[in-house]
Design an enzyme around this catalytic site. Structure first.
Site, PDB file in Angstrom:
ATOM      1  N   ARG A  89       8.269   4.960   1.437  1.00 47.38           N
ATOM      2  CA  ARG A  89       8.983   5.552   2.582  1.00 47.38           C
ATOM      3  C   ARG A  89       9.315   7.027   2.356  1.00 47.38           C
ATOM      4  NH1 ARG A  89      10.715   1.223   5.928  1.00 47.38           N
ATOM      5  NH2 ARG A  89      10.468  -0.731   4.826  1.00 47.38           N
TER       6      ARG A  89
ATOM      7  N   HIS B  14       4.182   1.957  -8.167  1.00 48.45           N
ATOM      8  CA  HIS B  14       3.246   0.824  -8.070  1.00 48.45           C
ATOM      9  C   HIS B  14       2.282   0.826  -9.259  1.00 48.45           C
ATOM     10  CE1 HIS B  14       3.995   1.351  -3.574  1.00 48.45           C
ATOM     11  NE2 HIS B  14       4.325   0.089  -3.777  1.00 48.45           N
TER      12      HIS B  14
ATOM     13  N   SER C  53       9.350   5.590  -3.628  1.00 48.40           N
ATOM     14  CA  SER C  53       9.206   4.633  -2.525  1.00 48.40           C
ATOM     15  C   SER C  53       8.132   5.156  -1.590  1.00 48.40           C
ATOM     16  CB  SER C  53      10.541   4.535  -1.764  1.00 48.40           C
ATOM     17  OG  SER C  53      10.330   3.944  -0.500  1.00 48.40           O
TER      18      SER C  53
ATOM     19  N   GLY D 285       0.815  -1.214   0.000  1.00 53.80           N
ATOM     20  CA  GLY D 285       0.000   0.000   0.000  1.00 53.80           C
ATOM     21  C   GLY D 285       0.844   1.258   0.000  1.00 53.80           C
TER      22      GLY D 285
END
Ligand code: PAF
Length: 280
Positions: free
Chosen positions: A187, A37, A185, A31
């Site tokens: 993150r 993605h 990312s 997610g």
């Protein structure tokens, strides 16, 4: 787009699609989706007839409890992004659906599980193998798509599929980068504005290091990267290595005809980022 929470529902739906002769593509994620993605969904849609995405923050692959707690979660936004990308089916389970019982399986990836990410995040790839094996065994996709930012993970997953004799082809997809070069990312969302600017140096140093590898060798490139990181108080280098691209064996020099890859893990503040750069 169908959203299902139970693996049993997926098994039935996939069987129906396969009966219609459809080729199934699968994009596993944790997610906090970003364009990287979505590019995997797009590749799956081009190469298959029915694309399934999973969103599951897998607890067994986190070797740091705080990292798991703070992992970004944006489910509503993720669902909207997947709908816009024309994903066919989203599997968004809770922990009990994936792990009805504690998973005690121990996988053996030999050398691959002793280096780089494995050396710095003990148990991480065992957790990845646990969840990916559960997902692949149940969903049985024809193709599964993984981002190449997690270079070592792709190799681990290919080895897993071989070991378990699964009928899924693993497709490694290109890294997507922000305009300033930073690898996309989930993150990155956790970086402060200042940290985000600092992080943009990582791909620049990696590119400069490629030239140094070619002209002066691997040790000089390692010294260069370490020196750059050390000059920034907010940064700490976990590793920077140059390896043979097929095996991840460490290299001292490039060999003609063999691809190499440089791989980095670096903390920017509290956030650990990874990236890699192919060297031809
Ligand atoms: O790369 C990731 O996001 C995760 O490691 C994966 C493959 C979805 C397994 O949890």
């Amino acid at each position: 787009m169908l959203v299902v929470r139970k693996i049993k529902e997926i098994i039935t739906l996939v069987a129906e699609e396969k009966l219609k002769g459809k080729k199934i593509g699968f994009v596993p994620t944790m997610g906090a989706l970003h364009p990287g993605h979505i590019s995997l969904i797009e590749i799956s849609r081009k190469q298959t007839d029915f694309t399934i995405c999973s969103i599951f923050v897998n607890p067994t692959q986190f070797n740091n409890a705080s990292d798991l707690t703070h992992y970004p979660r944006t489910p509503e936004k993720d669902i909207e992004l997947l709908k816009s990308a024309s994903c066919d089916l989203l599997y968004m389970p809770d922990v009990n659906d994936v792990y009805p019982e504690k998973d005690v399986r121990e996988f053996d990836f030999g050398y691959l599980d002793t280096i780089l990410e494995a050396a710095h995040r003990p148990g991480h790839f065992n957790g990845v193998a646990q969840v990916v094996s559960i997902l692949l065994k149940n969903i049985q996709p024809d193709l599964a798509f993984f981002g190449s930012k997690d270079y070592q993970q792709v190799m681990i997953v290919k080895s897993l599929v071989k070991q378990l004799n699964l009928n899924t082809e693993i497709v490694a997809c290109p890294i997507l980068r922000e305009a300033d070069g930073l690898a996309m990312s989930s993150r990155n969302m956790r970086l402060t504005g200042e940290e985000r600017k600092i992080a943009a140096q990582i791909p620049k140093w990696m590119q400069e290091a490629v030239l140094i590898i070619k002209n002066e060798g691997v040790d000089a490139a390692k010294r260069f990267v370490l020196q750059k990181v050390d000059q920034v108080p907010e940064m700490k280098l976990d590793y920077y290595e140059v390896c043979e691209a097929e095996t991840l064996m460490p290299l001292k020099h490039l060999s003609p005809g063999k691809n190499a890859v440089s791989l980095i893990a670096v903390f920017v503040g509290k956030i650990r980022l990874i990236d890699n750069w192919m060297i031809n």
